[in-house]
Motif scaffolding. Structure first.
Motif, PDB file in Angstrom:
ATOM      1  N   PRO A   1      10.592 -40.827  52.149  1.00 60.26           N
ATOM      2  CA  PRO A   1      11.192 -42.170  52.189  1.00 60.26           C
ATOM      3  C   PRO A   1      10.151 -43.277  52.073  1.00 60.26           C
ATOM      4  O   PRO A   1      10.421 -44.328  51.477  1.00 60.26           O
ATOM      5  CB  PRO A   1      11.894 -42.203  53.553  1.00 60.26           C
ATOM      6  N   GLY A   2       8.946 -43.043  52.649  1.00 65.53           N
ATOM      7  CA  GLY A   2       7.886 -44.034  52.520  1.00 65.53           C
ATOM      8  C   GLY A   2       7.444 -44.218  51.079  1.00 65.53           C
ATOM      9  O   GLY A   2       7.202 -45.351  50.631  1.00 65.53           O
ATOM     10  N   ILE A   3       7.342 -43.116  50.340  1.00 66.76           N
ATOM     11  CA  ILE A   3       6.981 -43.204  48.920  1.00 66.76           C
ATOM     12  C   ILE A   3       8.066 -43.950  48.136  1.00 66.76           C
ATOM     13  O   ILE A   3       7.764 -44.787  47.273  1.00 66.76           O
ATOM     14  CB  ILE A   3       6.763 -41.794  48.336  1.00 66.76           C
ATOM     15  N   ALA A   4       9.331 -43.651  48.422  1.00 63.69           N
ATOM     16  CA  ALA A   4      10.438 -44.339  47.743  1.00 63.69           C
ATOM     17  C   ALA A   4      10.403 -45.830  48.039  1.00 63.69           C
ATOM     18  O   ALA A   4      10.615 -46.665  47.141  1.00 63.69           O
ATOM     19  CB  ALA A   4      11.770 -43.732  48.176  1.00 63.69           C
ATOM     20  N   LEU A   5      10.148 -46.192  49.293  1.00 58.22           N
ATOM     21  CA  LEU A   5      10.063 -47.609  49.661  1.00 58.22           C
ATOM     22  C   LEU A   5       8.889 -48.281  48.965  1.00 58.22           C
ATOM     23  O   LEU A   5       9.012 -49.406  48.459  1.00 58.22           O
ATOM     24  CB  LEU A   5       9.928 -47.730  51.182  1.00 58.22           C
ATOM     25  N   LEU A   6       7.745 -47.598  48.917  1.00 56.24           N
ATOM     26  CA  LEU A   6       6.554 -48.157  48.268  1.00 56.24           C
ATOM     27  C   LEU A   6       6.798 -48.390  46.782  1.00 56.24           C
ATOM     28  O   LEU A   6       6.470 -49.460  46.249  1.00 56.24           O
ATOM     29  CB  LEU A   6       5.368 -47.218  48.479  1.00 56.24           C
ATOM     30  N   ILE A   7       7.384 -47.415  46.104  1.00 58.91           N
ATOM     31  CA  ILE A   7       7.645 -47.552  44.666  1.00 58.91           C
ATOM     32  C   ILE A   7       8.609 -48.703  44.404  1.00 58.91           C
ATOM     33  O   ILE A   7       8.437 -49.490  43.462  1.00 58.91           O
ATOM     34  CB  ILE A   7       8.197 -46.233  44.100  1.00 58.91           C
ATOM     35  N   THR A   8       9.638 -48.830  45.236  1.00 52.69           N
ATOM     36  CA  THR A   8      10.619 -49.901  45.059  1.00 52.69           C
ATOM     37  C   THR A   8       9.971 -51.274  45.208  1.00 52.69           C
ATOM     38  O   THR A   8      10.153 -52.161  44.364  1.00 52.69           O
ATOM     39  CB  THR A   8      11.762 -49.750  46.074  1.00 52.69           C
ATOM     40  N   ILE A   9       9.194 -51.450  46.270  1.00 49.90           N
ATOM     41  CA  ILE A   9       8.583 -52.755  46.531  1.00 49.90           C
ATOM     42  C   ILE A   9       7.542 -53.097  45.472  1.00 49.90           C
ATOM     43  O   ILE A   9       7.484 -54.229  44.974  1.00 49.90           O
ATOM     44  CB  ILE A   9       7.960 -52.766  47.935  1.00 49.90           C
TER      45      ILE A   9
ATOM     46  N   ALA B   1      11.801 -58.194  47.359  1.00 45.13           N
ATOM     47  CA  ALA B   1      10.860 -57.161  47.814  1.00 45.13           C
ATOM     48  C   ALA B   1      10.443 -57.417  49.256  1.00 45.13           C
ATOM     49  O   ALA B   1      10.339 -56.480  50.065  1.00 45.13           O
ATOM     50  CB  ALA B   1       9.632 -57.135  46.905  1.00 45.13           C
ATOM     51  N   ARG B   2      10.239 -58.660  49.596  1.00 43.10           N
ATOM     52  CA  ARG B   2       9.844 -59.005  50.964  1.00 43.10           C
ATOM     53  C   ARG B   2      10.972 -58.693  51.950  1.00 43.10           C
ATOM     54  O   ARG B   2      10.723 -58.214  53.062  1.00 43.10           O
ATOM     55  CB  ARG B   2       9.484 -60.495  51.016  1.00 43.10           C
ATOM     56  N   ALA B   3      12.203 -58.967  51.547  1.00 38.15           N
ATOM     57  CA  ALA B   3      13.339 -58.685  52.427  1.00 38.15           C
ATOM     58  C   ALA B   3      13.523 -57.188  52.636  1.00 38.15           C
ATOM     59  O   ALA B   3      13.845 -56.736  53.739  1.00 38.15           O
ATOM     60  CB  ALA B   3      14.612 -59.298  51.841  1.00 38.15           C
ATOM     61  N   ILE B   4      13.314 -56.395  51.582  1.00 31.25           N
ATOM     62  CA  ILE B   4      13.421 -54.939  51.709  1.00 31.25           C
ATOM     63  C   ILE B   4      12.362 -54.419  52.679  1.00 31.25           C
ATOM     64  O   ILE B   4      12.643 -53.570  53.540  1.00 31.25           O
ATOM     65  CB  ILE B   4      13.283 -54.277  50.333  1.00 31.25           C
ATOM     66  N   ALA B   5      11.139 -54.934  52.548  1.00 31.11           N
ATOM     67  CA  ALA B   5      10.069 -54.502  53.457  1.00 31.11           C
ATOM     68  C   ALA B   5      10.350 -54.942  54.891  1.00 31.11           C
ATOM     69  O   ALA B   5      10.111 -54.180  55.841  1.00 31.11           O
ATOM     70  CB  ALA B   5       8.731 -55.073  52.979  1.00 31.11           C
ATOM     71  N   LEU B   6      10.881 -56.148  55.059  1.00 30.34           N
ATOM     72  CA  LEU B   6      11.175 -56.641  56.404  1.00 30.34           C
ATOM     73  C   LEU B   6      12.325 -55.862  57.034  1.00 30.34           C
ATOM     74  O   LEU B   6      12.281 -55.534  58.235  1.00 30.34           O
ATOM     75  CB  LEU B   6      11.519 -58.129  56.338  1.00 30.34           C
ATOM     76  N   GLU B   7      13.340 -55.538  56.239  1.00 30.91           N
ATOM     77  CA  GLU B   7      14.447 -54.728  56.761  1.00 30.91           C
ATOM     78  C   GLU B   7      13.953 -53.349  57.170  1.00 30.91           C
ATOM     79  O   GLU B   7      14.374 -52.815  58.212  1.00 30.91           O
ATOM     80  CB  GLU B   7      15.544 -54.598  55.701  1.00 30.91           C
TER      81      GLU B   7
ATOM     82  N   ILE C   1      21.367 -49.024  50.888  1.00 26.91           N
ATOM     83  CA  ILE C   1      21.342 -49.946  52.015  1.00 26.91           C
ATOM     84  C   ILE C   1      20.194 -50.946  51.861  1.00 26.91           C
ATOM     85  O   ILE C   1      20.373 -52.160  52.047  1.00 26.91           O
ATOM     86  CB  ILE C   1      21.214 -49.181  53.341  1.00 26.91           C
ATOM     87  N   SER C   2      19.018 -50.452  51.508  1.00 26.93           N
ATOM     88  CA  SER C   2      17.852 -51.329  51.379  1.00 26.93           C
ATOM     89  C   SER C   2      18.055 -52.368  50.279  1.00 26.93           C
ATOM     90  O   SER C   2      17.731 -53.554  50.463  1.00 26.93           O
ATOM     91  CB  SER C   2      16.601 -50.496  51.094  1.00 26.93           C
TER      92      SER C   2
END
Length: 307
Positions: free
Chosen positions: A279-287, A234-240, A106-107
């Motif tokens: 999930p926070g770690i996964a989001l951090l690694i992705t961005i 990356a910015r859009a993923i963080a904003l979403e 989704i992200s």
């Protein structure tokens, strides 16, 4: 004759042609950090694509959720020493590992989809402003200034408050708040390229405006557009993730990483950290991986930044 031929030295191989693509690949992979970030990013994308095949559970299938006995469990093992839930479960009995795999889908879909659509809109308006000039340029750039004057998160919240939840609505909101960055970047590059001799030659040949813009002007505006697009994903993923955390993003039936983090926020004080932490770690690694790739792309594609 045969002896002379047998004793002759083999013919030297033709030198390898150094194409722009080979030069780009060679310069990009000189950085070990960027190469590692690219490998991580490719792995994340593959996990997101093949999540239905490799995830232990379908977190969207209510029949597979154990709400009564399987909720809020940490990482546990069966009697045969095999892991049941590698990263534990959330308050809905959802396997966190599976939720992260599906949440990445989704992200990434929201981030990449909104960035590509915003790039199309922004680049088109930016090139139109640079090529047409005059009143057209003034109107478009005043719209850009107006858009950039509002805080991004506030604009997105206002749009979603009007449109409501939903993946498509989130994409629309991100397009609205992102297109101005592309327009400003492409306009600046197009203004420089418009003064080049090849554009003047194309105009002297009376080529159609559409052909001049899309066949000659646009390809030379692509390097900065690619760099900005990478950063904006990356910015859009963080904003979403932020919008979903605030409850105005994707629906609860299709959780993204931001919604998974929000689901575990109220359980942090009770020691059930894994619901938001993983999930926070996964989001951090992705961005971080996307930003590292985009930052190195900027260094490679911009000759002024090369040492």
């Amino acid at each position: 004759m045969s002896a002379t031929t047998a004793g002759a030295a083999p013919a030297a191989k033709a030198p390898r042609v150094e194409t722009p693509f080979r030069r780009f690949v060679s310069e990009f992979f000189e950085s070990k950090i960027a190469t590692g970030a690219l490998v991580v990013l490719v792995a994340i994308v593959l996990v997101a694509i093949f999540a239905p095949l490799i995830s232990p559970q379908n977190p969207y299938d209510l029949a597979q959720l154990d709400i009564m006995d399987g909720r809020l469990e940490p990482g546990s093992r069966n009697g045969d020493d095999t892991m049941t839930y590698w990263l534990g479960t959330d308050d809905q009995g959802r396997d966190m590992l599976s939720g992260i795999m599906y949440g990445l889908r989704i992200s990434l879909i929201v981030g990449a989809g909104s960035a590509i659509a915003a790039a199309v809109v922004g680049a088109s308006l930016g090139m139109l402003a640079a090529y047409a000039g005059g009143r057209t340029d003034t109107i478009i750039m005043r719209l850009v200034d107006l858009q950039l004057s509002f805080p991004t998160i506030l604009s997105a919240l206002m749009i979603l408050a009007f449109l409501g939840k939903g993946i498509m609505n989130v994409v629309i909101a991100l397009i609205v708040v992102e297109w101005a960055y592309y327009a400003r970047t492409v306009r600046g590059t197009a203004l420089v390229e418009r003064r080049r001799e090849y554009i003047e030659a194309a105009q002297c040949l009376a080529l159609p405006t559409r052909r001049i813009i899309f066949r000659h002007l646009l390809p030379n505006c692509m390097p900065p557009l690619i760099v900005v697009g990478t950063i904006q994903i990356a910015r859009a993923i963080a904003l979403e993730a932020t919008l979903s955390f605030l409850g105005l993003g994707v629906p609860i039936t299709e959780p993204s990483l931001g919604l998974l983090i929000a689901n575990g926020y109220e359980y942090m004080l009770s020691g059930k950290y894994w619901i938001s932490f993983y999930p926070g770690i996964a989001l951090l690694i992705t961005i971080v991986s996307i930003n590292l790739v985009g930052d190195h792309l900027r260094d490679v594609l911009n000759p002024r930044l090369k040492k």
